[in-house]
Design a protein around this motif. Structure first.
Motif, PDB file in Angstrom:
ATOM      1  N   ARG A   1       0.830  -1.212   0.000  1.00  0.00           N
ATOM      2  CA  ARG A   1       0.000   0.000   0.000  1.00  0.00           C
ATOM      3  C   ARG A   1       0.865   1.262   0.000  1.00  0.00           C
ATOM      4  O   ARG A   1       0.682   2.144  -0.830  1.00  0.00           O
TER       5      ARG A   1
ATOM      6  N   GLN B   1      -1.178   4.147  -1.825  1.00  0.00           N
ATOM      7  CA  GLN B   1      -2.553   3.771  -1.476  1.00  0.00           C
ATOM      8  C   GLN B   1      -3.549   4.911  -1.585  1.00  0.00           C
ATOM      9  O   GLN B   1      -4.706   4.690  -1.952  1.00  0.00           O
TER      10      GLN B   1
ATOM     11  N   ARG C   1      -4.418   5.217  -5.284  1.00  0.00           N
ATOM     12  CA  ARG C   1      -5.184   4.047  -5.750  1.00  0.00           C
ATOM     13  C   ARG C   1      -6.626   4.120  -5.252  1.00  0.00           C
ATOM     14  O   ARG C   1      -7.569   3.875  -6.010  1.00  0.00           O
TER      15      ARG C   1
ATOM     16  N   ASN D   1      -3.030  -0.500 -12.673  1.00  0.00           N
ATOM     17  CA  ASN D   1      -2.305  -0.548 -11.403  1.00  0.00           C
ATOM     18  C   ASN D   1      -1.041  -1.383 -11.629  1.00  0.00           C
ATOM     19  O   ASN D   1      -1.056  -2.598 -11.476  1.00  0.00           O
TER      20      ASN D   1
ATOM     21  N   VAL E   1      -8.166   6.734   4.512  1.00  0.00           N
ATOM     22  CA  VAL E   1      -7.102   5.782   4.142  1.00  0.00           C
ATOM     23  C   VAL E   1      -6.059   5.695   5.267  1.00  0.00           C
ATOM     24  O   VAL E   1      -5.613   4.600   5.623  1.00  0.00           O
TER      25      VAL E   1
ATOM     26  N   TYR F   1      -5.215   2.427   7.403  1.00  0.00           N
ATOM     27  CA  TYR F   1      -3.842   1.932   7.291  1.00  0.00           C
ATOM     28  C   TYR F   1      -3.204   1.772   8.673  1.00  0.00           C
ATOM     29  O   TYR F   1      -2.480   0.799   8.933  1.00  0.00           O
TER      30      TYR F   1
ATOM     31  N   TYR G   1     -11.856  -2.255  -5.302  1.00  0.00           N
ATOM     32  CA  TYR G   1     -10.420  -2.125  -5.046  1.00  0.00           C
ATOM     33  C   TYR G   1     -10.000  -2.969  -3.829  1.00  0.00           C
ATOM     34  O   TYR G   1      -9.026  -3.715  -3.878  1.00  0.00           O
TER      35      TYR G   1
ATOM     36  N   ARG H   1      -7.330  -6.061  -3.578  1.00  0.00           N
ATOM     37  CA  ARG H   1      -6.032  -5.624  -3.047  1.00  0.00           C
ATOM     38  C   ARG H   1      -5.259  -6.818  -2.499  1.00  0.00           C
ATOM     39  O   ARG H   1      -5.785  -7.587  -1.698  1.00  0.00           O
TER      40      ARG H   1
END
Ligand SMILES: N[C@@H](CCC(=O)N[C@@H](CS)C(=O)NCC(=O)O)C(=O)O
Length: 196
Positions: free
Chosen positions: A13, A17, A20, A32, A149, A153, A187, A191
């Motif tokens: 990531r 990330q 994305r 990607n 995000v 994360y 996504y 992932r």
């Protein structure tokens, strides 16, 4: 040349990330591209010798924060006025320089993260979202997406006891909002499992 833009980074990531997830949320088809290493042939094509890079036609841009800002500006997700754009930038900069830098293995200080950095960053945004629906202006922007995000994360990096719905209920709501988006769901489903 590829018709759709491409984002090149490692499988993890890391610094890719945000872009994305932004492209997925905004429903922008993109390639990607993932690599295992930066070999000499690739390195000489990279503006700063490092990844990520984003290619949009013959336009190539590096630096993860700049890539995210470019995507947000291109797809009207960056704030509607100069002042909104600047407040959006403030969030992006805070997350990169105050939070992501602190995750670097060389300087990782878990106690400082838990006691100072998380409350400073996530506490601030959680409080703001008690008063208003969006961090900036009157619609979602990449600032909200960045916070989502980063929140997700940090949980993934092993801090879900410190950063969760109990401490930060508004951020949990933000997570639910972004994860209800069809592009983000797609996504996340695809992932790969990685460590970073
Ligand atoms: N300031 C850059 C930092 C980029 C960076 O540090 N990239 C690392 C991966 S996170 C990299 O390409 N490492 C491989 C190498 O240097 O060979 C950004 O935000 O994009």
């Amino acid at each position: 040349m590829s018709e759709v833009p491409s984002l090149t980074y490692f499988k993890g990531r890391g610094f890719a990330q945000f872009s994305r997830v932004a492209l997925s949320y905004l429903n922008v088809p993109f390639e990607n591209v993932t690599v295992e290493t930066v070999d000499d042939a690739l390195r000489e094509k990279l503006p700063y010798g490092q990844l990520p890079i984003f290619r949009d036609g013959d336009f190539v841009v590096a630096q993860s924060q700049t890539i995210a800002r470019y995507i947000a500006k291109k797809y009207n997700f960056a704030g509607k006025t100069l002042q909104e754009e600047t407040k959006v930038d403030e969030v992006i900069s805070a997350i990169h320089s105050d939070l992501f830098t602190a995750l670097s293995p060389a300087t990782l200080d878990k106690e400082k993260l838990k006691n100072i950095t998380f409350p400073k960053i996530f506490g601030k945004y959680n409080n703001e979202l008690k008063e208003k629906k969006y961090l900036v202006g009157d619609s979602y922007t990449i600032a909200d997406l960045y916070v989502y995000v980063a929140y997700e994360y940090i949980q993934f990096r092993g801090f879900s006891e410190d950063v969760n719905a109990t401490q930060y209920p508004q951020l949990e709501e933000l997570k639910k909002y972004f994860e209800s988006n069809a592009g983000v769901q797609e996504y996340l489903k695809n992932r790969p499992e990685t460590q970073f």
